[in-house]
Design an enzyme around this catalytic site. Structure first.
Site, short mmCIF file in Angstrom:
data_model
loop_
_atom_site.label_atom_id
_atom_site.label_comp_id
_atom_site.label_asym_id
_atom_site.label_seq_id
_atom_site.Cartn_x
_atom_site.Cartn_y
_atom_site.Cartn_z
N THR A 185 2.39 6.27 1.47
CA THR A 185 3.10 5.00 1.54
C THR A 185 2.73 4.15 0.34
O THR A 185 1.74 4.43 -0.35
CB THR A 185 2.75 4.25 2.83
OG1 THR A 185 1.35 3.93 2.80
CG2 THR A 185 3.05 5.09 4.05
N GLU A 331 7.63 7.36 6.23
CA GLU A 331 7.31 7.93 7.54
C GLU A 331 8.50 8.58 8.23
O GLU A 331 8.32 9.27 9.24
CB GLU A 331 6.72 6.83 8.45
CG GLU A 331 5.34 6.36 8.03
CD GLU A 331 5.37 5.17 7.08
OE1 GLU A 331 4.36 4.45 7.00
OE2 GLU A 331 6.41 4.97 6.41
#
Length: 542
Positions: A185, A331
């Site tokens: 991320t 995700e």
């Protein structure tokens, strides 16, 4: 009774076998660092992938080893997308825009064994190499003649390694739930978190991407992958494109260059391209300044941040190009929702169409969504009630690398995206804010995304961001920071007057500030975290 079907594993080598046999003559075109083009066919690419697999085995790479890539969008990076997971290793695509501290963290957290690196990034690796605990060496993605000087230890030339290997390689039989890739991320809060993709999840999302209600690539498509290959598998285009047999065009280091993109699109007769809004903003500026037309482009797929309606209108009216907005995150691999044109949408008048198109669309098959309140009670899909946006599906992260439990995962097995959303009766999702970015004034929400979108409809505004700042009476009020177009001036009062025609009057900020540039994250999004830090001492007075 169980079904009587073959237990066929969904793996990346299966995608490669199909693309090689069925679409072997399709082209892959890459813009190189010197501006020239490299061109070859799928069949040539996968012959080299076999050589790469042999080279990896010669280096001692085993199933489960993590192999890093630090590279632009190119044919060599494409080969790594197949060669590394094809032998059961894990391809860790590394964002070159990370800070030094984040590089240190992600390479050690993932336990990278070898790093494949473009020459551009050798100085970065040399500066940080002493911090990497598990890295055994580096492979430079170039020819022997182009090997630059360096002070790295244990370095190989990519082309020299491949030259020693055969196109015949005995590919192992892999189990579809094996890890095939890692992407971190952007680390907007704390350290980046590792998302580990499986062969199965990658194949499933690529299949879904090629359905007509999603991206829907076709064999006759020529697609330009502007979204970086170090960012969520380039939105899976290297896999989905190969499944469809589409011609793939990679812009190399020129992904942010409006002129280079326009020339590449016209030269390679691109029909479809993918990228974040800031890229298309640069392209639009170039097209306008040079009175240039994109001759074959039909669609631009946009993700990563909200797409201003003004930009959608500009591309459609000036270029005849449909901007297709979607939503996803690292995700979710990243495909979550997609706003494809539908017959019912086309029956609406133009303004109503754009109202619908500024949403991020509807969930693709395989993704389930809901909005909930703080007690996890599901909220209605009425187009007006906002709530925490949660998702689940076979390509949604179940846990982060090295983190057993995460606050993002609910007890009933949903992933909390951190977004605040509204969903209408047809399933169209409108992302109104990030939960940490929401502006709550006098107990009522103000959507920073809607406020930004509204001000960017003004002809003078290039980019804008809204953040919440302290107010003694209302607790919080919006502060709007604006970047104007080059050579254009506009007053604060003029923008406030314009906003009064676009949004509810109480949303209009008391102050609009002007700046020459907004901070962006490593993935091209406006960094609200940095803006809040930059303006931390700003507050409204009674």
């Amino acid at each position: 009774m169980l079904g009587k079907m073959m237990d066929f594993q969904l793996t990346i080598p299966a995608v490669m076998r199909h693309a090689r046999k069925i679409h072997g003559e399709a082209e892959i075109v890459s813009k190189l660092a010197d501006g020239s083009l490299h061109r070859y066919r799928y069949v040539d690419a996968f012959d080299r992938v076999a050589k790469l697999a042999g080279a990896l085995k010669k280096l001692g790479v085993e199933q489960g080893d993590v192999i890093g890539t630090l590279a632009w969008n190119s044919y060599r990076h494409f080969e790594l997308y197949y060669g590394v997971p094809g032998i059961g290793a894990i391809c860790h695509t590394i964002n070159p825009r990370l800070s030094d501290e984040q590089f240190d963290f992600v390479l050690n957290d993932a336990r990278d064994q070898w790093i494949f690196v473009d020459p551009d990034f050798l100085p970065l690796m040399a500066r940080l190499q002493d911090k990497f605990k598990t890295v055994k060496g580096y492979i430079v993605l170039c020819d022997e003649a182009d090997m630059p000087e360096h002070n790295l230890q244990n370095v190989y030339c990519y082309e020299s390694l491949l030259a020693e290997q055969s196109v015949q390689f005995d590919w192992p039989e892999l189990e579809e739930n094996l890890a095939c890739g890692i992407c971190y991320t952007s680390g907007t809060t704390g350290n980046p978190k590792g998302v580990v993709y499986s062969h199965r999840s990658t194949v499933l999302i690529s299949l879904t991407a090629n359905t007509s209600s999603s991206v829907g690539m076709q064999p006759e498509d020529s697609l330009l992958a502007v979204v970086p290959m170090f960012h969520v598998n380039a939105w899976n285009i290297p896999y989905a494109g190969a499944m469809a047999g589409a011609k793939m065009v990679f812009p190399g280091r020129f992904m942010g260059d409006g002129q280079a993109l326009a020339e590449l699109m016209n030269e390679e007769r691109v029909r479809f391209a993918s990228g974040v809004p800031t890229v298309w903003l640069a392209l639009l500026q170039h097209l306008r300044e040079n009175n240039t037309k994109l001759e074959t482009v039909e669609r631009l797929m946009v993700g990563g941040a909200a797409t201003p309606v003004a930009m959608m209108k500009a591309f459609e009216e000036e270029q005849g190009i449909f901007m297709q907005q979607g939503w996803g995150m690292t995700e979710t691999s990243p495909l979550g929702t997609m706003n494809m044109p539908t017959p019912s949408m086309e029956k609406l008048d133009k303004e109503a169409q754009f109202e619908l198109r500024k949403t991020v669309g509807r969930p693709t098959f395989g993704i389930e969504v809901r909005i909930v309140d703080d007690a996890l009670n599901e909220l209605p899909w009425d187009g007006k009630t906002p709530g925490s946006f949660q998702v689940r599906g076979p390509w949604v992260c179940s846990q982060y690398l090295g983190i057993e439990q995460s606050d993002a995962h609910t007890e009933d097995d949903w992933f909390d995206t951190g977004d605040i959303a509204v969903i209408d009766k047809q399933g169209y999702v409108s992302i109104t804010d990030r939960s940490k970015d929401v502006i709550k004034s006098g107990g009522e929400w103000i959507s920073s995304a809607d406020l930004e979108n509204a001000v960017m409809a003004h002809d003078s505004v290039l980019e804008a961001a809204a953040i919440g700042v302290y107010h003694p009476k209302w607790s919080e009020r919006p502060l709007l920071i604006v970047v104007t177009k080059p050579g254009v001036e506009v007053s604060e009062e003029e923008l406030k007057t314009f906003l009064a025609t676009q949004v509810t009057r109480w949303w209009i900020p008391e102050t609009i500030l002007f700046t020459t540039e907004l901070p962006h994250t490593a993935t091209g999004k406006v960094s609200k975290k940095d803006l809040r830090e930059q303006y931390r001492d700003f507050s409204y007075q009674e």
